[in-house]
Structures are given as structure tokens and as C-alpha cells.
Scaffold this motif. Sequence first.
Motif, PDB file in Angstrom:
ATOM      1  N   THR A  16     -39.541   2.409 -24.133  1.00 41.42           N
ATOM      2  CA  THR A  16     -40.700   1.553 -24.351  1.00 41.42           C
ATOM      3  C   THR A  16     -40.442   0.134 -23.848  1.00 41.42           C
ATOM      4  N   SER A  17     -39.182  -0.277 -23.834  1.00 39.94           N
ATOM      5  CA  SER A  17     -38.861  -1.658 -23.459  1.00 39.94           C
ATOM      6  C   SER A  17     -38.684  -1.856 -21.963  1.00 39.94           C
ATOM      7  N   VAL A  18     -38.498  -0.797 -21.201  1.00 38.10           N
ATOM      8  CA  VAL A  18     -38.185  -0.953 -19.783  1.00 38.10           C
ATOM      9  C   VAL A  18     -39.375  -1.451 -18.957  1.00 38.10           C
ATOM     10  N   PRO A  19     -40.558  -0.819 -19.046  1.00 34.63           N
ATOM     11  CA  PRO A  19     -41.664  -1.269 -18.185  1.00 34.63           C
ATOM     12  C   PRO A  19     -42.034  -2.738 -18.351  1.00 34.63           C
ATOM     13  N   PRO A  20     -42.186  -3.268 -19.587  1.00 38.95           N
ATOM     14  CA  PRO A  20     -42.575  -4.676 -19.680  1.00 38.95           C
ATOM     15  C   PRO A  20     -41.512  -5.646 -19.174  1.00 38.95           C
ATOM     16  N   VAL A  21     -40.237  -5.326 -19.363  1.00 41.54           N
ATOM     17  CA  VAL A  21     -39.190  -6.227 -18.887  1.00 41.54           C
ATOM     18  C   VAL A  21     -39.152  -6.233 -17.352  1.00 41.54           C
ATOM     19  N   LEU A  22     -39.291  -5.065 -16.734  1.00 38.92           N
ATOM     20  CA  LEU A  22     -39.354  -5.027 -15.278  1.00 38.92           C
ATOM     21  C   LEU A  22     -40.607  -5.728 -14.764  1.00 38.92           C
ATOM     22  N   ALA A  23     -41.722  -5.562 -15.480  1.00 40.35           N
ATOM     23  CA  ALA A  23     -42.955  -6.242 -15.074  1.00 40.35           C
ATOM     24  C   ALA A  23     -42.778  -7.756 -15.144  1.00 40.35           C
ATOM     25  N   ALA A  24     -42.130  -8.241 -16.189  1.00 39.08           N
ATOM     26  CA  ALA A  24     -41.903  -9.684 -16.326  1.00 39.08           C
ATOM     27  C   ALA A  24     -40.999 -10.194 -15.215  1.00 39.08           C
ATOM     28  N   LYS A  25     -39.974  -9.423 -14.872  1.00 35.75           N
ATOM     29  CA  LYS A  25     -39.024  -9.857 -13.847  1.00 35.75           C
ATOM     30  C   LYS A  25     -39.656  -9.818 -12.459  1.00 35.75           C
ATOM     31  N   TRP A  26     -40.330  -8.718 -12.154  1.00 34.69           N
ATOM     32  CA  TRP A  26     -40.829  -8.528 -10.794  1.00 34.69           C
ATOM     33  C   TRP A  26     -42.132  -9.270 -10.521  1.00 34.69           C
ATOM     34  N   SER A  27     -42.974  -9.437 -11.533  1.00 40.10           N
ATOM     35  CA  SER A  27     -44.260 -10.087 -11.283  1.00 40.10           C
ATOM     36  C   SER A  27     -44.252 -11.572 -11.623  1.00 40.10           C
ATOM     37  N   CYS A  28     -43.329 -12.010 -12.483  1.00 39.76           N
ATOM     38  CA  CYS A  28     -43.305 -13.411 -12.920  1.00 39.76           C
ATOM     39  C   CYS A  28     -42.005 -14.126 -12.575  1.00 39.76           C
ATOM     40  N   GLY A  29     -41.030 -13.405 -12.079  1.00 40.02           N
ATOM     41  CA  GLY A  29     -39.733 -14.015 -11.823  1.00 40.02           C
ATOM     42  C   GLY A  29     -38.982 -14.379 -13.080  1.00 40.02           C
ATOM     43  N   ALA A  30     -39.294 -13.722 -14.177  1.00 44.30           N
ATOM     44  CA  ALA A  30     -38.651 -14.035 -15.452  1.00 44.30           C
ATOM     45  C   ALA A  30     -37.189 -13.614 -15.442  1.00 44.30           C
ATOM     46  N   LYS A  31     -36.359 -14.360 -16.181  1.00 42.18           N
ATOM     47  CA  LYS A  31     -34.995 -13.925 -16.445  1.00 42.18           C
ATOM     48  C   LYS A  31     -35.062 -12.709 -17.371  1.00 42.18           C
ATOM     49  N   ALA A  32     -34.204 -11.734 -17.120  1.00 36.49           N
ATOM     50  CA  ALA A  32     -34.249 -10.481 -17.880  1.00 36.49           C
ATOM     51  C   ALA A  32     -32.946 -10.279 -18.652  1.00 36.49           C
ATOM     52  N   PHE A  33     -33.089  -9.776 -19.878  1.00 39.39           N
ATOM     53  CA  PHE A  33     -31.950  -9.556 -20.764  1.00 39.39           C
ATOM     54  C   PHE A  33     -32.156  -8.230 -21.502  1.00 39.39           C
ATOM     55  N   LEU A  34     -31.074  -7.675 -22.002  1.00 40.79           N
ATOM     56  CA  LEU A  34     -31.189  -6.520 -22.885  1.00 40.79           C
ATOM     57  C   LEU A  34     -30.187  -6.656 -24.013  1.00 40.79           C
ATOM     58  N   HIS A  35     -30.491  -5.967 -25.106  1.00 45.13           N
ATOM     59  CA  HIS A  35     -29.519  -5.822 -26.193  1.00 45.13           C
ATOM     60  C   HIS A  35     -29.279  -4.346 -26.428  1.00 45.13           C
TER      61      HIS A  35
END
Length: 387
Positions: free
Chosen positions: A106-125
Motif C-alpha cells: 500500500t505504501s509503494v505507489p504513493p511514495v513513487l508518485a511523490a518521488k517521480w512526479s514531485c521530486g520529493a525525497k523518499a524514505f522507508l521504515h
Amino acid sequence: MHANVTSPRIAIACGGTGGHLFPGIAVAQQLAARGCRVTLLISPKDVDQQAVKSASGFEIVTLPAVALQSGSRLAFFRGFAKSFFAARKYFKAHPPQAALAMGGFTSVPPVLAAKWSCGAKAFLHESNTIPGRANRVLSRFVDCAFVGFSEAASRLKSRRSQVTGTPVRPQFQPREVADARRALGFDSARPLALVMGGSQGASGVNELVLRALPLLAKSVPQWQWLHLSGPNDAEKVRAAYRAVELTAVVHPFFADMEVALASADVVVTRAGASSLAELAAMRLPAVLVPLPTAADNHQLFNARAFSQSGAARLLEQKTSSPEELVRQLRELAENTAVRSTMQAALAKWHAPNAATEIAENILKTLNGATATAPEVGAMKHNPGFVA
């Protein structure tokens, strides 16, 4: 991404289970306290919807659920794409500067969307000893992976990993047992055992305890029981306690877990990493019954890490007997020396600053600073974190 972000928007994808959601809320609280605008991205599952009712100070966004199940890969990819595009649409109006995945597909699509569409820094726990498939895939794309167990870092492909422990909400701390029992309607002077199978219940745990009830009714009839059964077994569990005339309260779902844990002398539970972190914070002796169908059998490895350090007892669902469960429960509840030794071991597993370290390192990354939380291996003075 601009440096010196003073009030960044942080997206935390933490839906699907309580083991992902509650640590995510703990990090969100720390980020909000530092002036961040926080969005929690959750699933439509009832556990998510119920749990966020008490969460305040964050924006809550429900995305389509994504789950990888045998025989339904086409449905999975459709759900994945649907969640990705829903997140991307939301981020166009509310672009985050950083996105944190707390585990699960459930967490993968939104984090990739944030990184690829907004240039957001990405993190995971990653909270478990054995990282889940979702985090193993996502780790290739993140700026930093935070891990609860040091041995998890070597199984991820991230450029940087840090041992933080697993975040626990601040209300999880030891408190007066008698007060907690009274708050739940129990007799403050009588021993109380807690049974829980995780945020959605566990039929295997329920069955093991129900098989032991006749023995428990004979040997410890004075005990009280708080049993969190999940929605499917609630009526059957209530009937079983009535049949042996034990004092019991059965809930399909229970939100105030800090009160439940504080009220108990001993607990029977699964071995999800978030639950173990809460037990450590509360210093509650436990009999762990790992979920045998957990991905890569990660709950068994979690439970072994705790049991080998003396912080819990381990019973495997397929081989344990009612007699052994009763013996373990009585020893942990009634033997003062055993309880004290286990509580000391639990204290070594507690990582009270986990949420703070994750929040501060996200902000330092946004501001172009070098993170200062312990690198992998830096917590080897703590037996709980030795690989």
C-alpha cells in the motif's frame, strides 16, 4: 528540492495494518511538532479508518488498497496503478517535499508518485528482521532506509540505512496497573491476562487460547481476561469463556491499546514488529505465537530475536500445546524473579527516540544537512539490536 525548507509537507504512507499505521502516526506526531504539514496516506481497510479517528493535526487521504496475493497478479497491478495515479493527482495540488513508506505494498505507489512526479525525497521504515517484498523493491529508490533491527539493513538496496528502532506512540509507557484495570471495568486486585492477534485479530491465537481455557479455569480461576479476538471470532470466543465461567471481556477491535497493555500481567500475541516495540515500551512479559503464514516467516525471526535475548517466550502455533501455554503464562504472571528478568530484557529493546530520529533525519535531508542518527551497527551496545 529547495534547501532550508521551513514548513515542508511530508506524506507518510502507512496503511494496511496497525503495524504500519501506528508507527507512521508516531513519526507524524514528531514531524507536526516541528512545524511540518503532514498527510497520512491510508487504505480503505476498517483498521485504518478506525485508528485515524483519534489522530489529529494531520490530513488523512484514503487511497485504493494494494495487496499482492497468490493468483491475483493482474488485480494487484491494476490496484497498484490506480493507487499510483490517485496519489499523483492528489500531489499535483499538494506537492510533498518528502514521502515516507512504513511498509507494505500500500505504501509503494504513493511514495513513487511523490518521488517521480514531485521530486520529493523518499524514505522507508522497515520494522521487521526480514524486510517485506514491498520495502525490498522500494529500497532501490529511497534516499534513506530506517530499520528497527540492524540485520534488516543488509537485505535492503538503499544507498543509506540507519538503525532507529521501531517508533512507538508516546502514550505507550508503564503506568499504574490498578488504574488501567479500573478504567476498563476490571477488578484492580485480580490478575489479568491479555490476548491479542494483531490489529485484525488472529484465529490461530484464538484457537490456542480456547483449547487452554479448561486448564486455565481449573488452575487460575481468579484470573481476568481481556481478549481482542478480531471481528470473525468474537462470538465464539465469548461463548468459550462463558462455558468455563471465566471473567472475560472480548472485543473485536480495541483502540486504546496503551490502556490494555498497562492493565495486563501477561499477554499472548503475534510477533509483528510494531507489537513487539509496544511490549518493550510497556515492559509487558509475553508469550509470542508468530503468524506461520507471514511473508518470509518474518514473525518467527522477530520472535526468536526477542526470546533469545530473554525478552519474551516463543511458542510456535503448529507445535504448541495447551499445557505448555498454561505453564508459560503462569510462570510469567506469578514468578516475580522471572518477570523482573524479562522486564529488564524488554527495556533493552525499547527505542524511545525512534520517531524523533526519523523525523529529524528527514528534515536534515531536506535541508541538505548530514544525518546524525546511528548508522547501521552503531547500536551494538544494545543486545536487542545485534544481528
